[in-house]
Design an enzyme around this catalytic site. Structure first.
Site, PDB file in Angstrom:
ATOM      1  N   ILE A 203       0.881  -1.174   0.000  1.00 42.18           N
ATOM      2  CA  ILE A 203       0.000   0.000   0.000  1.00 42.18           C
ATOM      3  C   ILE A 203       0.924   1.231   0.000  1.00 42.18           C
ATOM      4  O   ILE A 203       1.732   1.392   0.919  1.00 42.18           O
ATOM      5  CB  ILE A 203      -0.904   0.007   1.257  1.00 42.18           C
ATOM      6  CG1 ILE A 203      -1.639  -1.327   1.439  1.00 42.18           C
ATOM      7  CG2 ILE A 203      -1.860   1.193   1.240  1.00 42.18           C
ATOM      8  CD1 ILE A 203      -2.715  -1.628   0.431  1.00 42.18           C
ATOM      9  N   ASN A 290       0.127  -7.312  18.016  1.00 40.28           N
ATOM     10  CA  ASN A 290       1.228  -7.435  18.971  1.00 40.28           C
ATOM     11  C   ASN A 290       0.646  -7.862  20.309  1.00 40.28           C
ATOM     12  O   ASN A 290      -0.207  -7.182  20.872  1.00 40.28           O
ATOM     13  CB  ASN A 290       1.974  -6.110  19.110  1.00 40.28           C
ATOM     14  CG  ASN A 290       2.721  -5.759  17.832  1.00 40.28           C
ATOM     15  OD1 ASN A 290       3.250  -6.635  17.151  1.00 40.28           O
ATOM     16  ND2 ASN A 290       2.745  -4.493  17.484  1.00 40.28           N
ATOM     17  N   ARG A 292       1.453  -7.921  23.467  1.00 41.60           N
ATOM     18  CA  ARG A 292       2.294  -7.437  24.574  1.00 41.60           C
ATOM     19  C   ARG A 292       1.984  -5.963  24.831  1.00 41.60           C
ATOM     20  O   ARG A 292       1.226  -5.359  24.085  1.00 41.60           O
ATOM     21  CB  ARG A 292       3.765  -7.556  24.174  1.00 41.60           C
ATOM     22  CG  ARG A 292       4.030  -6.799  22.868  1.00 41.60           C
ATOM     23  CD  ARG A 292       5.492  -6.739  22.508  1.00 41.60           C
ATOM     24  NE  ARG A 292       5.698  -6.403  21.117  1.00 41.60           N
ATOM     25  CZ  ARG A 292       5.803  -5.173  20.629  1.00 41.60           C
ATOM     26  NH1 ARG A 292       5.700  -4.146  21.436  1.00 41.60           N
ATOM     27  NH2 ARG A 292       5.999  -4.968  19.338  1.00 41.60           N
TER      28      ARG A 292
HETATM   29  P1  ADP Z   1       6.138  -1.285  19.246  1.00 39.62           P
HETATM   30  O1  ADP Z   1       5.221  -1.968  18.290  1.00 39.62           O
HETATM   31  O2  ADP Z   1       5.807  -1.490  20.660  1.00 39.62           O
HETATM   32  O3  ADP Z   1       6.419   0.078  18.830  1.00 39.62           O
HETATM   33  P2  ADP Z   1       8.722  -1.986  18.303  1.00 39.62           P
HETATM   34  O4  ADP Z   1       8.505  -2.504  16.929  1.00 39.62           O
HETATM   35  O5  ADP Z   1       9.357  -0.661  18.473  1.00 39.62           O
HETATM   36  O6  ADP Z   1       7.421  -2.116  19.131  1.00 39.62           O
HETATM   37  O7  ADP Z   1       9.540  -3.058  19.099  1.00 39.62           O
HETATM   38  C1  ADP Z   1       9.817  -2.904  20.452  1.00 39.62           C
HETATM   39  C2  ADP Z   1      11.010  -3.716  20.769  1.00 39.62           C
HETATM   40  O8  ADP Z   1      10.732  -5.082  20.551  1.00 39.62           O
HETATM   41  C3  ADP Z   1      12.198  -3.402  19.883  1.00 39.62           C
HETATM   42  O9  ADP Z   1      13.352  -3.591  20.673  1.00 39.62           O
HETATM   43  C4  ADP Z   1      12.093  -4.435  18.781  1.00 39.62           C
HETATM   44  O10 ADP Z   1      13.341  -4.677  18.192  1.00 39.62           O
HETATM   45  C5  ADP Z   1      11.578  -5.622  19.560  1.00 39.62           C
HETATM   46  N1  ADP Z   1      10.760  -6.555  18.785  1.00 39.62           N
HETATM   47  C6  ADP Z   1       9.512  -6.364  18.345  1.00 39.62           C
HETATM   48  N2  ADP Z   1       9.031  -7.462  17.719  1.00 39.62           N
HETATM   49  C7  ADP Z   1      10.016  -8.378  17.775  1.00 39.62           C
HETATM   50  C8  ADP Z   1      10.140  -9.726  17.328  1.00 39.62           C
HETATM   51  N3  ADP Z   1       9.164 -10.378  16.691  1.00 39.62           N
HETATM   52  N4  ADP Z   1      11.301 -10.364  17.541  1.00 39.62           N
HETATM   53  C9  ADP Z   1      12.292  -9.729  18.190  1.00 39.62           C
HETATM   54  N5  ADP Z   1      12.223  -8.485  18.650  1.00 39.62           N
HETATM   55  C10 ADP Z   1      11.114  -7.802  18.456  1.00 39.62           C
HETATM   56  P1  ADP Z   2       6.482  -5.547  12.267  1.00 39.74           P
HETATM   57  O1  ADP Z   2       5.967  -6.858  12.728  1.00 39.74           O
HETATM   58  O2  ADP Z   2       7.917  -5.564  11.973  1.00 39.74           O
HETATM   59  O3  ADP Z   2       6.034  -4.425  13.145  1.00 39.74           O
HETATM   60  P2  ADP Z   2       4.350  -4.793  10.420  1.00 39.74           P
HETATM   61  O4  ADP Z   2       3.686  -5.807   9.597  1.00 39.74           O
HETATM   62  O5  ADP Z   2       3.645  -4.303  11.603  1.00 39.74           O
HETATM   63  O6  ADP Z   2       5.784  -5.335  10.846  1.00 39.74           O
HETATM   64  O7  ADP Z   2       4.760  -3.553   9.498  1.00 39.74           O
HETATM   65  C1  ADP Z   2       5.582  -2.514   9.973  1.00 39.74           C
HETATM   66  C2  ADP Z   2       5.425  -1.284   9.098  1.00 39.74           C
HETATM   67  O8  ADP Z   2       5.765  -1.584   7.743  1.00 39.74           O
HETATM   68  C3  ADP Z   2       4.018  -0.734   9.018  1.00 39.74           C
HETATM   69  O9  ADP Z   2       3.745   0.162  10.072  1.00 39.74           O
HETATM   70  C4  ADP Z   2       4.019  -0.023   7.674  1.00 39.74           C
HETATM   71  O10 ADP Z   2       4.651   1.231   7.763  1.00 39.74           O
HETATM   72  C5  ADP Z   2       4.888  -0.937   6.846  1.00 39.74           C
HETATM   73  N1  ADP Z   2       4.072  -1.937   6.115  1.00 39.74           N
HETATM   74  C6  ADP Z   2       3.784  -3.186   6.512  1.00 39.74           C
HETATM   75  N2  ADP Z   2       3.033  -3.830   5.622  1.00 39.74           N
HETATM   76  C7  ADP Z   2       2.817  -2.957   4.599  1.00 39.74           C
HETATM   77  C8  ADP Z   2       2.110  -3.013   3.342  1.00 39.74           C
HETATM   78  N3  ADP Z   2       1.467  -4.105   2.940  1.00 39.74           N
HETATM   79  N4  ADP Z   2       2.126  -1.916   2.551  1.00 39.74           N
HETATM   80  C9  ADP Z   2       2.779  -0.800   2.932  1.00 39.74           C
HETATM   81  N5  ADP Z   2       3.453  -0.684   4.072  1.00 39.74           N
HETATM   82  C10 ADP Z   2       3.486  -1.740   4.912  1.00 39.74           C
HETATM   83 MG    MG Z   3       4.070  -4.004  13.583  1.00 40.89          MG
END
Ligand code: ADP
Ligand code: ADP
Ligand code: MG
Length: 453
Positions: A203, A290, A292
């Site tokens: 997207i 998520n 948590r």
């Molecule tokens: P939030 O969604 O709470 O903003 P972040 O993406 O910033 O979370 O992640 C918070 C912390 O958890 C970071 O240190 C990130 O690297 C870690 N983290 C998140 N998801 C995973 C995962 N699936 N495996 C390992 N570390 C993760």
């Molecule tokens: P994570 O588990 O690492 O947090 P997410 O699936 O939540 O991964 O995606 C993290 C970010 O990546 C989203 O907040 C968005 O900015 C981007 N993203 C994820 N999926 C899409 C998509 N299908 N199209 C565009 N951007 C995406």
């Molecule tokens: Mg995410």
């Protein structure tokens, strides 16, 4: 109620959990690595146990050491915080089998929603809109090409077990998809121990909107409204706010309905977040859950007056949710800034080291969640988050004024941090109008400091 909780984490979130425990009259046990012996969470907890050397693999991810620490201190529950073991179903299971309550969802919830494809399937079953793409794992590039042709480019390759913004690749052509496939698989394998991938439609320039929920073990679910987290760098959040400037009452109602439906469908227990992205036409698509507490939970706390960490502990102790959906206030506006020890002018290279001078902002509308202090040496082993600045005002305009003022007071000498970047963002006219999406930072960089990349 628990009498003692062990906190299997470090930094600001460990301090945040200790605060909640103090107010609930629960004793706390900190665990720490050798690199963290001078940490604030160690100082503030009632007891502290060293669990190994600096690298997280040998300490904060070392399950046998953490369980032993809980046993020798006679802790009756473990709070995992975020990151580290927070979304590790195996760890939650071990806690359960040792008679220690894991403060979070049941292992089945973590397993189910931690598998992004299973989560997509459940969303589909519940009638929650999701990004077009695959519902099965893709193991060969031929299959990837077939799906990409069905949904149309651009597409995104994503790790089924992904998190933390890693394991994602945008592909605009067949050639790019083929060349990215193996590297993405390898990255998924090394980061998450699972090389399975799936494909989503990419997207373009979406907004990231997420919904906070809480559920008790009696099947009651509430939503604490949305947060917007579209200011991202490399798919990782830098600024979050609540409520979202783009969500109106009608969309909010929809989001609450979807989030509640999903939580009920998997018999979810404890707090959790359902993440969505929104396209230009304001269509919302579920991306993941998520299971948590989230880094950005304070913005929700500010606008709803609910302490989410205390709520996690109460739910884990078996209490019934006392709040009804219609009783949850939504007042004012909160914005969180992640202050990372990274140099925004040098491609965000980490800048750990000694904090020689520290001035934390204060005053009305300012909250700082942190574990740093003057004289503290930031170790090089962990996440670069130093502090979270949360500004609260009666509306977005006021929150932004407070943010500008607070950012100008915030000094962490001599470390380079993201404070300077945040100062530029809060002066940007589009950001101030709430007119931004996940591409905001890349545009910003192309204009002025792109040459540093
Ligand atoms: P939030 O969604 O709470 O903003 P972040 O993406 O910033 O979370 O992640 C918070 C912390 O958890 C970071 O240190 C990130 O690297 C870690 N983290 C998140 N998801 C995973 C995962 N699936 N495996 C390992 N570390 C993760
Ligand atoms: P994570 O588990 O690492 O947090 P997410 O699936 O939540 O991964 O995606 C993290 C970010 O990546 C989203 O907040 C968005 O900015 C981007 N993203 C994820 N999926 C899409 C998509 N299908 N199209 C565009 N951007 C995406
Ligand atoms: Mg995410």
């Amino acid at each position: 109620m628990f009498s003692k909780i062990l906190i299997a984490n470090r930094g600001e979130i460990a301090v945040r959990i200790i605060r909640a425990c103090r107010e609930l009259n629960i004793r706390t046990v900190a665990v720490y690595s050798e690199a963290d012996k001078d940490s604030l969470h160690v100082e503030l907890a009632d007891e502290a146990v060293c669990i190994g050397p600096g690298p997280a693999q040998e300490s904060y991810l070392n399950i046998p050491q953490i369980i032993s620490a809980a046993e020798i201190t006679d802790s009756d529950a473990i709070h995992p915080g975020y990151g580290f073991l927070a979304e590790n179903a195996h760890f939650a299971e071990i806690c359960e089998s040792c008679g220690i309550k894991f403060i979070g969802p049941k292992p089945e919830n973590i397993k189910l929603m931690g598998d992004k494809l299973e989560a997509r399937k459940l969303a589909k079953k519940c009638g929650v809109p999701l990004v077009p793409g695959s519902l099965e794992k893709i193991n060969e590039k031929e299959k990837a090409l077939e799906i990409a042709h069905q949904i149309g480019y651009p597409v995104m390759l994503k790790a089924v077990a992904g998190g933390g913004g890693r394991g994602m690749r945008v592909c605009h052509t067949d050639m790019r998809l083929v060349s990215s496939f193996l590297t993405c698989q390898a990255e998924a394998e090394s980061s998450f121990g699972d090389k399975s991938l799936y494909i989503e439609k990419f997207i373009e320039n979406p907004r990231h909107i997420e919904v906070q929920i809480a559920a008790d073990k009696y099947g009651n679910v509430i939503s604490l409204y949305e947060r917007e987290c579209s200011i991202q760098r490399r798919h990782q959040k830098l600024i979050e706010e609540a409520p979202s400037p783009i969500i109106d009452t009608k969309l909010r109602k929809k989001l609450i309905e979807w989030a509640t439906k999903l939580a009920k469908a998997c018999k979810y227990e404890n707090v959790g977040t359902l993440e969505f992205i929104m396209d230009k036409e304001q269509n919302l698509y579920f991306i993941e859950m998520n299971t948590r507490i989230q880094v950005e939970h304070p913005v929700t706390e500010q606008i709803t007056d609910v302490d989410l960490v205390k709520l996690q502990i109460l739910i884990a102790a078996g209490e019934k949710l006392s709040l009804k959906q219609e009783d949850i206030p939504l007042r004012g506006h909160a914005i969180e800034f992640r202050i990372n020890c990274e140099d925004p002018e040098k491609n965000f290279v980490p800048t750990p080291g000694l904090i020689e001078f520290l001035n934390l902002p204060g005053g009305k509308g300012v909250r700082v969640d942190t574990a740093i202090y003057q004289g503290y040496r930031v170790p090089p082993f962990y996440d670069s988050l130093l502090a979270k600045l949360i500004c609260y005002g009666k509306d977005r305009k006021e929150a932004l004024k407070i943010a500008k003022r607070a950012l100008s007071e915030f000094m962490i000498h001599p470390l380079k941090t993201t404070i300077s970047l945040h100062q530029r963002i809060v002066s940007d006219p589009d950001f101030c109008k709430g007119n931004y999406d996940t591409s905001f930072l890349s545009k910003f960089y192309r204009e002025e400091v792109y040459s540093f990349e």
